[in-house]
Design an enzyme around this catalytic site. Structure first.
Site, mmCIF file in Angstrom:
data_model
loop_
_atom_site.group_PDB
_atom_site.id
_atom_site.type_symbol
_atom_site.label_atom_id
_atom_site.label_comp_id
_atom_site.label_asym_id
_atom_site.label_seq_id
_atom_site.Cartn_x
_atom_site.Cartn_y
_atom_site.Cartn_z
ATOM 1 C CG ASP A 49 -2.138 -0.865 1.035
ATOM 2 O OD1 ASP A 49 -2.393 -1.244 -0.124
ATOM 3 O OD2 ASP A 49 -2.801 -1.189 2.025
ATOM 4 C CB ALA A 76 14.541 -18.274 -12.986
ATOM 5 C CB THR A 78 18.218 -18.011 -16.870
ATOM 6 O OG1 THR A 78 18.973 -16.796 -16.790
ATOM 7 C CG2 THR A 78 16.807 -17.781 -16.344
ATOM 8 C CB THR A 117 12.802 -24.133 -18.719
ATOM 9 O OG1 THR A 117 13.703 -24.466 -19.769
ATOM 10 C CG2 THR A 117 13.101 -25.038 -17.532
ATOM 11 C CG ASP A 118 13.307 -26.163 -23.452
ATOM 12 O OD1 ASP A 118 13.627 -25.252 -22.667
ATOM 13 O OD2 ASP A 118 13.997 -26.465 -24.447
ATOM 14 C CE1 TYR A 141 17.082 -22.527 -15.945
ATOM 15 C CE2 TYR A 141 16.829 -23.968 -17.854
ATOM 16 C CZ TYR A 141 16.457 -22.835 -17.150
ATOM 17 O OH TYR A 141 15.454 -22.021 -17.637
ATOM 18 C CE LYS A 145 12.615 -22.389 -14.410
ATOM 19 N NZ LYS A 145 12.148 -21.074 -13.903
ATOM 20 C CD1 TRP A 166 15.332 -23.543 -27.248
ATOM 21 C CD2 TRP A 166 15.505 -23.230 -29.457
ATOM 22 N NE1 TRP A 166 15.814 -24.717 -27.788
ATOM 23 C CE2 TRP A 166 15.933 -24.560 -29.146
ATOM 24 C CE3 TRP A 166 15.512 -22.832 -30.786
ATOM 25 C CZ2 TRP A 166 16.372 -25.450 -30.121
ATOM 26 C CZ3 TRP A 166 15.938 -23.723 -31.764
ATOM 27 C CH2 TRP A 166 16.368 -25.013 -31.434
#
Length: 319
Positions: A49, A76, A78, A117-118, A141, A145, A166
């Site tokens: 606030d 994150a 990465t 992520t993939d 990684y 994740k 990507w």
């Protein structure tokens, strides 16, 4: 009001712009609020606030912002290769951070949008991964994740986990900028030709996130019920599946067309074995977009179209 965590990053800055353009009140935090500290997150939430003057916020100066109803987590670890030697820190940012964020979002009654992520898959598939595919992480990684996804599923029910791959955008390092710079300074570049996936323009992913927020908000305001996409995991990348070599060739073609690349550079394909990295890359990480297209009723741009919009944009700038 939206609390955007990681507001200065490549995706966060795109979301911030679209929130502002849509006149949606938001407050932003980045490295100023440590997501590995539950206390830091609680303090920020409890003081929202009085945070109208927060740097990066779209809330007008002197006005008291409304209740936080959405939390978007773009923060994150990465650095894929560096994670192999920094497992503890990657775990803190990719598992502990999401757990803390989920808990504070649940405490204040906000919905959560979290980016994944993939790399939660090992790349051994031969057809696009769906949201129901079993998680088999690739490297530290991917492991952290995947754990981040699991803790969100455990901690709350009102969440959207968006898996992407990507990713490239205007603000920050990415493959498109790296290749453009290399092609302008070298006679040749070598790019892997046996890893297949789908590029994602950060602006398109940000638009999908905006669609989730707007669909949910409008459904509740206009109809008194939630007709937004069901909570859970969704995949989002641009359409199409290519190799990194294909991606590089298109970057060169469009870079030449829009005079981002003025040098003549040869692009040579190579195998993963010829280009070793500390973290093993998934050989196939294409994500199925059927679920999010059906739920949001959106048409996802083809990767070539989004790449062209990116490269010809006035905002294209290699740092």
């Amino acid at each position: 009001m939206v609390w955007l965590i990681g507001c200065n990053g490549m995706l966060g800055s795109e979301i911030a712009k679209q929130l502002t353009d849509s006149k949606i009140a938001w407050i932003g935090s980045d490295t100023d609020v440590d997501i590995t500290s539950p206390e830091a997150l609680d303090d920020f939430a409890e003081s929202h606030d009085s945070s109208a003057n927060t740097t990066g916020s779209s809330v007008a100066k002197g006005k008291v912002p409304s209740k936080i109803t959405w939390v978007i987590n773009c923060a994150a670890w990465t650095a894929v290769d560096a994670a192999e030697e920094n497992k503890e820190m990657a775990k803190k940012l990719n598992e502990d951070g999401p757990r803390n964020i989920a808990r504070v979002a649940r405490k204040i009654g906000a919905k959560l949008i979290h980016i994944s992520t993939d790399y939660v898959f090992d790349g051994s598939a031969t057809e696009p991964y769906t949201e129901e595919s079993e998680r088999k992480p690739c490297g530290v990684y991917g492991e952290t994740k995947a754990l981040g996804e699991a803790v969100i599923e455990k901690e709350m029910t009102q969440y959207y986990i968006l898996r992407t791959a990507w990713l490239y955008g205007f603000n920050g390092k990415n493959f498109v900028y790296t290749m453009t710079k290399a092609m302008n300074t070298r006679e040749s570049v070598q790019v892997v030709n046996d890893q297949k996936g789908s590029p994602t323009f950060a602006g398109d992913l940000a638009s999908a996130i905006m669609k989730i927020i707007n669909t949910s908000t409008n459904a509740q305001n206009l109809f008194g019920k939630n007709s937004a996409p069901p909570y859970g995991i969704y995949n989002f990348t641009n359409l199409g599946e290519i190799t990194w070599y294909d991606f590089a060739c298109k970057i060169y073609e469009l870079g030449k067309k829009y005079k981002r690349i003025t040098n003549n550079c040869k692009i040579n394909p190579c195998s993963t074995e010829e280009y070793p990295t500390p973290c093993k890359r998934p050989a196939y990480s294409v994500l199925s977009k059927d679920k999010i297209q059906k739920s949001l009723k959106i048409k996802i741009p083809a990767w070539e179209d989004s790449l062209e919009r990116f490269i010809k944009s006035d905002k294209f700038s290699i740092k």
